[in-house]
Design an enzyme around this catalytic site. Structure first.
Site, PDB file in Angstrom:
ATOM      1  N   HIS A   1      -8.061  -1.005   6.163  1.00 57.32           N
ATOM      2  CA  HIS A   1      -8.329  -2.300   6.773  1.00 57.32           C
ATOM      3  C   HIS A   1      -8.905  -3.228   5.706  1.00 57.32           C
ATOM      4  O   HIS A   1      -9.778  -2.814   4.933  1.00 57.32           O
ATOM      5  CB  HIS A   1      -9.308  -2.155   7.941  1.00 57.32           C
ATOM      6  CG  HIS A   1      -9.567  -3.451   8.636  1.00 57.32           C
ATOM      7  ND1 HIS A   1      -8.646  -4.017   9.495  1.00 57.32           N
ATOM      8  CD2 HIS A   1     -10.609  -4.311   8.556  1.00 57.32           C
ATOM      9  CE1 HIS A   1      -9.132  -5.182   9.925  1.00 57.32           C
ATOM     10  NE2 HIS A   1     -10.314  -5.375   9.373  1.00 57.32           N
TER      11      HIS A   1
ATOM     12  N   ARG B   1       3.490  -0.189  25.714  1.00 57.44           N
ATOM     13  CA  ARG B   1       2.854   0.492  24.596  1.00 57.44           C
ATOM     14  C   ARG B   1       2.946   2.012  24.722  1.00 57.44           C
ATOM     15  O   ARG B   1       3.149   2.731  23.746  1.00 57.44           O
ATOM     16  CB  ARG B   1       1.393   0.071  24.480  1.00 57.44           C
ATOM     17  CG  ARG B   1       0.753   0.645  23.221  1.00 57.44           C
ATOM     18  CD  ARG B   1      -0.738   0.612  23.263  1.00 57.44           C
ATOM     19  NE  ARG B   1      -1.237  -0.758  23.208  1.00 57.44           N
ATOM     20  CZ  ARG B   1      -2.501  -1.078  23.404  1.00 57.44           C
ATOM     21  NH1 ARG B   1      -3.379  -0.153  23.693  1.00 57.44           N
ATOM     22  NH2 ARG B   1      -2.880  -2.331  23.341  1.00 57.44           N
TER      23      ARG B   1
ATOM     24  N   ASN C   1       0.838  -1.208   0.000  1.00 53.54           N
ATOM     25  CA  ASN C   1       0.000   0.000   0.000  1.00 53.54           C
ATOM     26  C   ASN C   1       0.872   1.257   0.000  1.00 53.54           C
ATOM     27  O   ASN C   1       0.559   2.234  -0.687  1.00 53.54           O
ATOM     28  CB  ASN C   1      -0.960  -0.003   1.194  1.00 53.54           C
ATOM     29  CG  ASN C   1      -2.206  -0.812   0.907  1.00 53.54           C
ATOM     30  OD1 ASN C   1      -3.062  -0.396   0.133  1.00 53.54           O
ATOM     31  ND2 ASN C   1      -2.307  -1.999   1.500  1.00 53.54           N
TER      32      ASN C   1
ATOM     33  N   LEU D   1      -2.472   1.196  18.495  1.00 52.23           N
ATOM     34  CA  LEU D   1      -2.040   2.497  19.017  1.00 52.23           C
ATOM     35  C   LEU D   1      -2.967   2.931  20.144  1.00 52.23           C
ATOM     36  O   LEU D   1      -4.185   2.752  20.064  1.00 52.23           O
ATOM     37  CB  LEU D   1      -2.054   3.526  17.885  1.00 52.23           C
ATOM     38  CG  LEU D   1      -1.034   3.228  16.774  1.00 52.23           C
ATOM     39  CD1 LEU D   1      -1.359   4.001  15.504  1.00 52.23           C
ATOM     40  CD2 LEU D   1       0.381   3.529  17.256  1.00 52.23           C
TER      41      LEU D   1
ATOM     42  N   GLN E   1      -7.767  -3.682  -4.931  1.00 52.49           N
ATOM     43  CA  GLN E   1      -8.654  -2.543  -4.647  1.00 52.49           C
ATOM     44  C   GLN E   1      -8.056  -1.615  -3.592  1.00 52.49           C
ATOM     45  O   GLN E   1      -8.225  -0.398  -3.655  1.00 52.49           O
ATOM     46  CB  GLN E   1     -10.039  -3.043  -4.201  1.00 52.49           C
ATOM     47  CG  GLN E   1     -10.731  -3.890  -5.246  1.00 52.49           C
ATOM     48  CD  GLN E   1     -10.784  -3.211  -6.603  1.00 52.49           C
ATOM     49  OE1 GLN E   1     -11.075  -2.028  -6.693  1.00 52.49           O
ATOM     50  NE2 GLN E   1     -10.494  -3.955  -7.658  1.00 52.49           N
ATOM     51  N   GLU E   2      -7.345  -2.193  -2.615  1.00 53.94           N
ATOM     52  CA  GLU E   2      -6.671  -1.347  -1.615  1.00 53.94           C
ATOM     53  C   GLU E   2      -5.739  -0.366  -2.308  1.00 53.94           C
ATOM     54  O   GLU E   2      -5.659   0.815  -1.948  1.00 53.94           O
ATOM     55  CB  GLU E   2      -5.867  -2.211  -0.638  1.00 53.94           C
ATOM     56  CG  GLU E   2      -6.715  -3.112   0.241  1.00 53.94           C
ATOM     57  CD  GLU E   2      -5.883  -3.811   1.310  1.00 53.94           C
ATOM     58  OE1 GLU E   2      -4.971  -3.191   1.882  1.00 53.94           O
ATOM     59  OE2 GLU E   2      -6.139  -5.003   1.570  1.00 53.94           O
TER      60      GLU E   2
ATOM     61  N   MET F   1       0.937  -2.680  12.005  1.00 54.69           N
ATOM     62  CA  MET F   1       0.257  -3.733  12.746  1.00 54.69           C
ATOM     63  C   MET F   1       0.421  -3.625  14.260  1.00 54.69           C
ATOM     64  O   MET F   1       0.328  -4.633  14.962  1.00 54.69           O
ATOM     65  CB  MET F   1       0.728  -5.109  12.248  1.00 54.69           C
ATOM     66  CG  MET F   1       0.525  -5.309  10.749  1.00 54.69           C
ATOM     67  SD  MET F   1      -1.158  -4.956  10.154  1.00 54.69           S
ATOM     68  CE  MET F   1      -1.940  -6.522  10.483  1.00 54.69           C
ATOM     69  N   ARG F   2       0.646  -2.439  14.775  1.00 53.95           N
ATOM     70  CA  ARG F   2       0.645  -2.226  16.222  1.00 53.95           C
ATOM     71  C   ARG F   2      -0.635  -1.495  16.605  1.00 53.95           C
ATOM     72  O   ARG F   2      -1.061  -0.562  15.903  1.00 53.95           O
ATOM     73  CB  ARG F   2       1.836  -1.362  16.675  1.00 53.95           C
ATOM     74  CG  ARG F   2       3.193  -1.912  16.329  1.00 53.95           C
ATOM     75  CD  ARG F   2       3.482  -3.248  16.960  1.00 53.95           C
ATOM     76  NE  ARG F   2       3.516  -3.219  18.412  1.00 53.95           N
ATOM     77  CZ  ARG F   2       3.724  -4.304  19.153  1.00 53.95           C
ATOM     78  NH1 ARG F   2       3.882  -5.490  18.587  1.00 53.95           N
ATOM     79  NH2 ARG F   2       3.761  -4.214  20.464  1.00 53.95           N
TER      80      ARG F   2
ATOM     81  N   LEU G   1     -10.397  -0.111  17.934  1.00 49.81           N
ATOM     82  CA  LEU G   1      -9.576  -0.832  16.946  1.00 49.81           C
ATOM     83  C   LEU G   1     -10.333  -1.027  15.630  1.00 49.81           C
ATOM     84  O   LEU G   1     -11.481  -1.448  15.604  1.00 49.81           O
ATOM     85  CB  LEU G   1      -9.193  -2.206  17.526  1.00 49.81           C
ATOM     86  CG  LEU G   1      -8.320  -3.099  16.643  1.00 49.81           C
ATOM     87  CD1 LEU G   1      -6.972  -2.453  16.388  1.00 49.81           C
ATOM     88  CD2 LEU G   1      -8.166  -4.469  17.261  1.00 49.81           C
TER      89      LEU G   1
END
Ligand code: GAR
Length: 210
Positions: A105, A61, A14, A89, A169-170, A86-87, A140
């Site tokens: 997503h 975190r 992406n 937040l 599509q993304e 992929m964390r 999330l």
């Protein structure tokens, strides 16, 4: 000219699509939480600065989020683009960038938040699956939707074939959404997304046949 940063964790396709889209803005840096993220090499090859904020180097975190925010704020971007980041937040981080934090997503939210969305879509037997670009809010994989793309789910699909069809599509909708923002056409007001001064023009659903 507006500036943006892209946050990645892995292969970064992406990010590639966004960097290749000739957008009316400058990418100030690609930031990864993983030093070995494959996408970093592509960014460097395009002459884009790369920054690593390794989540493993931080005790928790909150400490990671603070280090990440400091790295972003040094660049003072107008927009923060999560592209396969992929964390999870924390709420403070998300609020700090409210209205200028986008995520993609791989599902038609609010269906299938979390991981393994393609397998979940197959298990649920849905006929349409897809991807969503949204402004990030503290919960999330949720937040006001900017644009969605739908693809058909085919009888022969596996999670991998479905993921590949969604990914195509993304790579269309994410550069589009970033372009809208950089052009000053896209904004968040409260929980509503405005495009071109209208709040009903978004949520554009593309439903390609293949
Ligand atoms: C993409 O499919 C993106 O939608 C997904 O991770 C993949 C990253 O691929 N993001 C999420 O699942 C976020 N919850 P990429 O690194 O090739 O862009």
């Amino acid at each position: 000219m507006k500036t943006y940063v892209i946050l990645i964790s892995g292969r970064g396709t992406n990010m590639e699509a966004i960097l290749s889209a000739d957008l009316p803005g400058r990418c100030a840096a690609v930031i990864s939480n993983r030093p070995d993220a494959a996408g970093l090499a592509f960014a460097a090859g395009r002459g884009v600065a790369t920054v690593v904020v390794d989540h493993k180097a931080h005790a928790d975190r909150a400490a990671f989020d603070a280090a990440l925010a400091a790295a972003i704020d040094r660049l003072a971007p107008d927009l923060v683009v999560l592209a396969g980041f992929m964390r999870v937040l924390g709420d403070d981080f998300v609020r700090r960038y409210e209205g200028r934090l986008l995520n993609i997503h791989p599902s038609l939210l609010p269906s299938f938040p979390g991981l393994r969305t393609h397998a979940a879509a197959l298990a649920a037997g849905v006929r349409l699956h897809g991807a969503t670009v949204h402004f990030v809010t503290p919960s999330l994989d949720c937040g006001p939707i900017v644009v969605q793309a739908a693809v058909p789910v085919l009888a022969a699909d596996t999670a991998d074939t479905l993921a590949a069809r969604v990914l195509v599509q993304e790579h269309t909708i994410y550069p589009q959404a970033v372009r809208w923002f950089l052009e000053g056409r896209l904004r968040l007001e409260g929980s509503r997304v405005w495009l071109n001064g209208e709040c009903d023009a978004t949520g554009v659903l593309i439903a390609p046949t293949g």
